[in-house]
Write a protein that holds these residues in place. Structure first.
Motif, PDB file in Angstrom:
ATOM      1  N   GLU A 153     -14.595  -4.443   4.266  1.00  0.00           N
ATOM      2  CA  GLU A 153     -13.499  -4.957   5.214  1.00  0.00           C
ATOM      3  C   GLU A 153     -12.532  -3.628   5.065  1.00  0.00           C
ATOM      4  O   GLU A 153     -11.377  -3.432   5.018  1.00  0.00           O
ATOM      5  CB  GLU A 153     -12.851  -6.057   5.008  1.00  0.00           C
ATOM      6  N   THR A 154     -13.157  -2.430   5.155  1.00  0.00           N
ATOM      7  CA  THR A 154     -12.534  -1.130   5.145  1.00  0.00           C
ATOM      8  C   THR A 154     -12.949  -0.103   5.976  1.00  0.00           C
ATOM      9  O   THR A 154     -14.211  -0.020   6.451  1.00  0.00           O
ATOM     10  CB  THR A 154     -12.532  -0.345   3.622  1.00  0.00           C
ATOM     11  N   GLU A 155     -11.927   0.679   6.461  1.00  0.00           N
ATOM     12  CA  GLU A 155     -12.406   1.646   7.417  1.00  0.00           C
ATOM     13  C   GLU A 155     -12.297   2.995   7.016  1.00  0.00           C
ATOM     14  O   GLU A 155     -11.394   3.184   6.227  1.00  0.00           O
ATOM     15  CB  GLU A 155     -11.318   1.629   8.710  1.00  0.00           C
ATOM     16  N   PHE A 156     -13.328   3.873   7.027  1.00  0.00           N
ATOM     17  CA  PHE A 156     -13.420   5.095   6.354  1.00  0.00           C
ATOM     18  C   PHE A 156     -13.298   6.159   7.363  1.00  0.00           C
ATOM     19  O   PHE A 156     -13.814   5.995   8.701  1.00  0.00           O
ATOM     20  CB  PHE A 156     -14.754   5.223   5.876  1.00  0.00           C
ATOM     21  N   GLU A 157     -13.038   7.546   7.157  1.00  0.00           N
ATOM     22  CA  GLU A 157     -13.043   8.482   8.114  1.00  0.00           C
ATOM     23  C   GLU A 157     -13.673   9.686   7.215  1.00  0.00           C
ATOM     24  O   GLU A 157     -13.698   9.765   6.067  1.00  0.00           O
ATOM     25  CB  GLU A 157     -11.746   9.197   8.363  1.00  0.00           C
ATOM     26  N   ALA A 158     -14.816  10.499   7.925  1.00  0.00           N
ATOM     27  CA  ALA A 158     -15.225  11.699   7.504  1.00  0.00           C
ATOM     28  C   ALA A 158     -14.374  12.807   6.987  1.00  0.00           C
ATOM     29  O   ALA A 158     -13.698  13.102   7.928  1.00  0.00           O
ATOM     30  CB  ALA A 158     -16.674  12.144   8.248  1.00  0.00           C
ATOM     31  N   ALA A 179      -9.495   4.958   5.237  1.00  0.00           N
ATOM     32  CA  ALA A 179      -8.421   5.185   6.377  1.00  0.00           C
ATOM     33  C   ALA A 179      -7.711   3.840   6.340  1.00  0.00           C
ATOM     34  O   ALA A 179      -6.362   4.015   6.445  1.00  0.00           O
ATOM     35  CB  ALA A 179      -8.982   5.675   7.722  1.00  0.00           C
ATOM     36  N   ARG A 180      -8.115   2.820   6.325  1.00  0.00           N
ATOM     37  CA  ARG A 180      -7.553   1.627   6.328  1.00  0.00           C
ATOM     38  C   ARG A 180      -8.230   0.436   5.598  1.00  0.00           C
ATOM     39  O   ARG A 180      -9.476   0.550   5.787  1.00  0.00           O
ATOM     40  CB  ARG A 180      -7.223   0.996   7.685  1.00  0.00           C
ATOM     41  N   VAL A 181      -7.748  -0.508   4.849  1.00  0.00           N
ATOM     42  CA  VAL A 181      -8.276  -1.685   4.342  1.00  0.00           C
ATOM     43  C   VAL A 181      -7.656  -2.877   5.112  1.00  0.00           C
ATOM     44  O   VAL A 181      -6.368  -2.918   5.096  1.00  0.00           O
ATOM     45  CB  VAL A 181      -7.895  -1.826   2.703  1.00  0.00           C
ATOM     46  N   ALA A 182      -8.427  -3.912   5.171  1.00  0.00           N
ATOM     47  CA  ALA A 182      -7.910  -5.278   5.896  1.00  0.00           C
ATOM     48  C   ALA A 182      -6.964  -5.787   4.920  1.00  0.00           C
ATOM     49  O   ALA A 182      -7.153  -5.956   3.668  1.00  0.00           O
ATOM     50  CB  ALA A 182      -9.043  -5.918   6.180  1.00  0.00           C
ATOM     51  N   ALA A 183      -5.656  -6.131   5.434  1.00  0.00           N
ATOM     52  CA  ALA A 183      -4.765  -6.652   4.567  1.00  0.00           C
ATOM     53  C   ALA A 183      -5.033  -8.028   3.781  1.00  0.00           C
ATOM     54  O   ALA A 183      -5.798  -8.925   4.529  1.00  0.00           O
ATOM     55  CB  ALA A 183      -3.429  -6.881   5.359  1.00  0.00           C
ATOM     56  N   GLY A 184      -4.769  -8.362   2.704  1.00  0.00           N
ATOM     57  CA  GLY A 184      -5.312  -9.526   2.107  1.00  0.00           C
ATOM     58  C   GLY A 184      -6.855  -9.488   1.690  1.00  0.00           C
ATOM     59  O   GLY A 184      -7.286 -10.722   1.022  1.00  0.00           O
ATOM     60  N   ALA A 195      -8.759  -4.715  -0.867  1.00  0.00           N
ATOM     61  CA  ALA A 195      -7.302  -4.215  -0.914  1.00  0.00           C
ATOM     62  C   ALA A 195      -6.539  -4.176  -2.272  1.00  0.00           C
ATOM     63  O   ALA A 195      -5.829  -3.470  -2.363  1.00  0.00           O
ATOM     64  CB  ALA A 195      -6.464  -5.021   0.196  1.00  0.00           C
ATOM     65  N   THR A 196      -7.282  -4.790  -3.003  1.00  0.00           N
ATOM     66  CA  THR A 196      -6.898  -4.689  -4.619  1.00  0.00           C
ATOM     67  C   THR A 196      -7.060  -3.663  -5.254  1.00  0.00           C
ATOM     68  O   THR A 196      -6.950  -3.430  -6.265  1.00  0.00           O
ATOM     69  CB  THR A 196      -7.164  -5.992  -5.315  1.00  0.00           C
ATOM     70  N   VAL A 197      -8.562  -2.940  -4.588  1.00  0.00           N
ATOM     71  CA  VAL A 197      -9.103  -1.697  -5.405  1.00  0.00           C
ATOM     72  C   VAL A 197      -9.042  -0.364  -4.778  1.00  0.00           C
ATOM     73  O   VAL A 197      -9.105   0.427  -5.297  1.00  0.00           O
ATOM     74  CB  VAL A 197     -10.314  -2.119  -6.121  1.00  0.00           C
ATOM     75  N   ARG A 208      -9.065   9.139  -6.801  1.00  0.00           N
ATOM     76  CA  ARG A 208      -7.763   8.856  -6.320  1.00  0.00           C
ATOM     77  C   ARG A 208      -6.469   9.814  -7.102  1.00  0.00           C
ATOM     78  O   ARG A 208      -6.905   9.853  -8.398  1.00  0.00           O
ATOM     79  CB  ARG A 208      -7.368   7.471  -6.692  1.00  0.00           C
ATOM     80  N   ASP A 209      -5.917  10.512  -6.645  1.00  0.00           N
ATOM     81  CA  ASP A 209      -5.049  11.328  -7.096  1.00  0.00           C
ATOM     82  C   ASP A 209      -5.670  12.530  -8.173  1.00  0.00           C
ATOM     83  O   ASP A 209      -4.868  12.627  -9.281  1.00  0.00           O
ATOM     84  CB  ASP A 209      -3.661  10.525  -7.646  1.00  0.00           C
ATOM     85  N   GLY A 210      -6.735  12.772  -7.991  1.00  0.00           N
ATOM     86  CA  GLY A 210      -7.681  13.545  -8.665  1.00  0.00           C
ATOM     87  C   GLY A 210      -8.242  12.974 -10.116  1.00  0.00           C
ATOM     88  O   GLY A 210      -8.753  13.727 -10.744  1.00  0.00           O
ATOM     89  N   LYS A 211      -8.277  11.555  -9.855  1.00  0.00           N
ATOM     90  CA  LYS A 211      -8.993  10.937 -11.192  1.00  0.00           C
ATOM     91  C   LYS A 211      -9.889  10.213 -10.502  1.00  0.00           C
ATOM     92  O   LYS A 211      -9.796   9.497  -9.599  1.00  0.00           O
ATOM     93  CB  LYS A 211      -7.715  10.099 -11.759  1.00  0.00           C
ATOM     94  N   LEU A 212     -10.995   9.815 -11.190  1.00  0.00           N
ATOM     95  CA  LEU A 212     -12.038   8.910 -10.953  1.00  0.00           C
ATOM     96  C   LEU A 212     -11.991   7.791 -11.573  1.00  0.00           C
ATOM     97  O   LEU A 212     -11.458   7.133 -12.463  1.00  0.00           O
ATOM     98  CB  LEU A 212     -13.386   9.678 -11.604  1.00  0.00           C
ATOM     99  N   ILE A 213     -12.218   6.565 -10.609  1.00  0.00           N
ATOM    100  CA  ILE A 213     -11.776   5.219 -10.923  1.00  0.00           C
ATOM    101  C   ILE A 213     -12.893   4.551 -10.456  1.00  0.00           C
ATOM    102  O   ILE A 213     -13.376   4.608  -9.121  1.00  0.00           O
ATOM    103  CB  ILE A 213     -10.286   4.622  -9.960  1.00  0.00           C
ATOM    104  N   SER A 214     -13.469   3.578 -11.242  1.00  0.00           N
ATOM    105  CA  SER A 214     -14.458   2.755 -10.992  1.00  0.00           C
ATOM    106  C   SER A 214     -14.055   1.345 -11.082  1.00  0.00           C
ATOM    107  O   SER A 214     -13.626   0.882 -12.235  1.00  0.00           O
ATOM    108  CB  SER A 214     -15.854   3.095 -12.131  1.00  0.00           C
ATOM    109  N   SER A 215     -14.608   0.463 -10.032  1.00  0.00           N
ATOM    110  CA  SER A 215     -13.960  -0.957 -10.114  1.00  0.00           C
ATOM    111  C   SER A 215     -14.738  -1.711  -9.476  1.00  0.00           C
ATOM    112  O   SER A 215     -15.839  -1.317  -8.573  1.00  0.00           O
ATOM    113  CB  SER A 215     -12.659  -0.903  -9.165  1.00  0.00           C
ATOM    114  N   ARG A 216     -15.010  -3.061  -9.832  1.00  0.00           N
ATOM    115  CA  ARG A 216     -15.797  -4.097  -9.042  1.00  0.00           C
ATOM    116  C   ARG A 216     -14.971  -4.909  -8.030  1.00  0.00           C
ATOM    117  O   ARG A 216     -13.845  -5.106  -8.154  1.00  0.00           O
ATOM    118  CB  ARG A 216     -16.390  -5.136 -10.139  1.00  0.00           C
ATOM    119  N   THR A 217     -15.655  -5.278  -6.910  1.00  0.00           N
ATOM    120  CA  THR A 217     -14.911  -5.841  -5.881  1.00  0.00           C
ATOM    121  C   THR A 217     -15.926  -6.933  -5.251  1.00  0.00           C
ATOM    122  O   THR A 217     -17.225  -6.572  -5.203  1.00  0.00           O
ATOM    123  CB  THR A 217     -14.145  -4.945  -4.813  1.00  0.00           C
TER     124      THR A 217
END
Length: 265
Positions: A138-143, A176-181, A185-187, A223-232
């Motif tokens: 539920e996320t929109e990406f752009e190249a 580019a955008r993440v669906a609200a809720g 959207a939490t990660v 994100r902001d120059g830092k690598l972040i790994s998360s489960r969703t």
């Protein structure tokens, strides 16, 4: 993309046979033949070439209507405008389907015709036939070009991984955008650079769709120059429930299970 079924017995002996698909990616300059029916129901064919494989990049709807995203589509040289068609190679295998995309112009809604890759079509048919859910971040990406990603702090090791993954597509997918809720959207945040899903480096829309076909996924972003790994979580769309509800609303009856007759290689 809509999947429409029918009962072959209702065609009263009309000779039909299953279409064969070729899921290999089309390349710019590749010769193809388009085949379709004109307004007079007569067969139309046209020999042409692939112009480009482009990302859809439709503007945000002013009226909150659906808009396609995260998709690469086929543009043809001298694409026919008087009929819809399938895009085939010389042996008759279907490489893409002509599709109409709705978007908004300066004043009114407009329709843009492009080719929908066969792999996308087959995924939708298989999900409908087998009653399998389709998962989405539920996320929109752009190249984003790799050169631009470097300026955002993309490490050299990831530049090398991305270039090795797709040498012809030197790009990174930016959020580019993440669906609200949504769970994503939490990660995920706007501007994040998506680098990997479940440890696999990727940088194209179709790769993301295929990699996220499970209830939970591990994503790696910059994100902001830092690598972040998360489960969703990746929410699922239940195909049978959706299609039966839509068709009941359209024709006012229960749906016959004709999807078992669709042949998918």
């Amino acid at each position: 993309l809509s999947v429409v079924s029918f009962d072959p017995q209702a065609l009263d002996g009309t000779p039909i046979r299953a279409v064969k698909f070729d899921t290999r990616e089309l390349e710019p300059g590749e010769p193809v033949t388009v085949v379709g029916l004109g307004g007079d129901s007569r067969l139309r064919t046209l020999a042409t070439h692939v112009a480009t494989m482009d990302d859809v990049n439709f503007p945000l709807s002013r009226t909150l209507q659906f808009r396609d995203a995260n998709l690469e589509v086929v543009s043809l040289v001298n694409s026919p405008s008087e009929f819809y068609c399938v895009i085939t190679r010389q042996d008759g295998r279907v490489r893409a389907l002509s599709s109409s995309f709705a978007t908004e112009g300066a004043r009114d809604a407009v329709q843009i015709n492009r080719g929908m890759p066969a792999s996308v079509v087959l995924e939708a048919v298989a999900a409908a036939r087998d009653d399998k859910p389709l998962y989405s971040l539920e996320t929109e990406f752009e190249a984003l070009p790799i050169a631009a990603a470097r300026k955002l702090g993309l490490p050299a090791e990831w530049v090398e991984k991305l270039e090795q993954r797709n040498p012809a597509h030197r790009q990174v997918l930016a959020v580019a955008r993440v669906a609200a809720g949504s769970a994503a959207a939490t990660v995920l945040q706007e501007g994040d650079l998506l680098l990997a899903v479940n440890g696999v480096t990727l940088n194209r829309f179709r790769e993301v769709e295929e990699a996220t076909q499970s209830p939970r996924v591990q994503i790696t972003v910059l994100r902001d120059g830092k690598l972040i790994s998360s489960r969703t979580r990746a929410p699922a769309a239940e195909m049978r429930q959706m299609r039966e509800q839509v068709i009941r609303e359209m024709v006012g009856r229960e749906v016959g299970d004709f999807f078992a007759k669709i042949e998918v290689p």
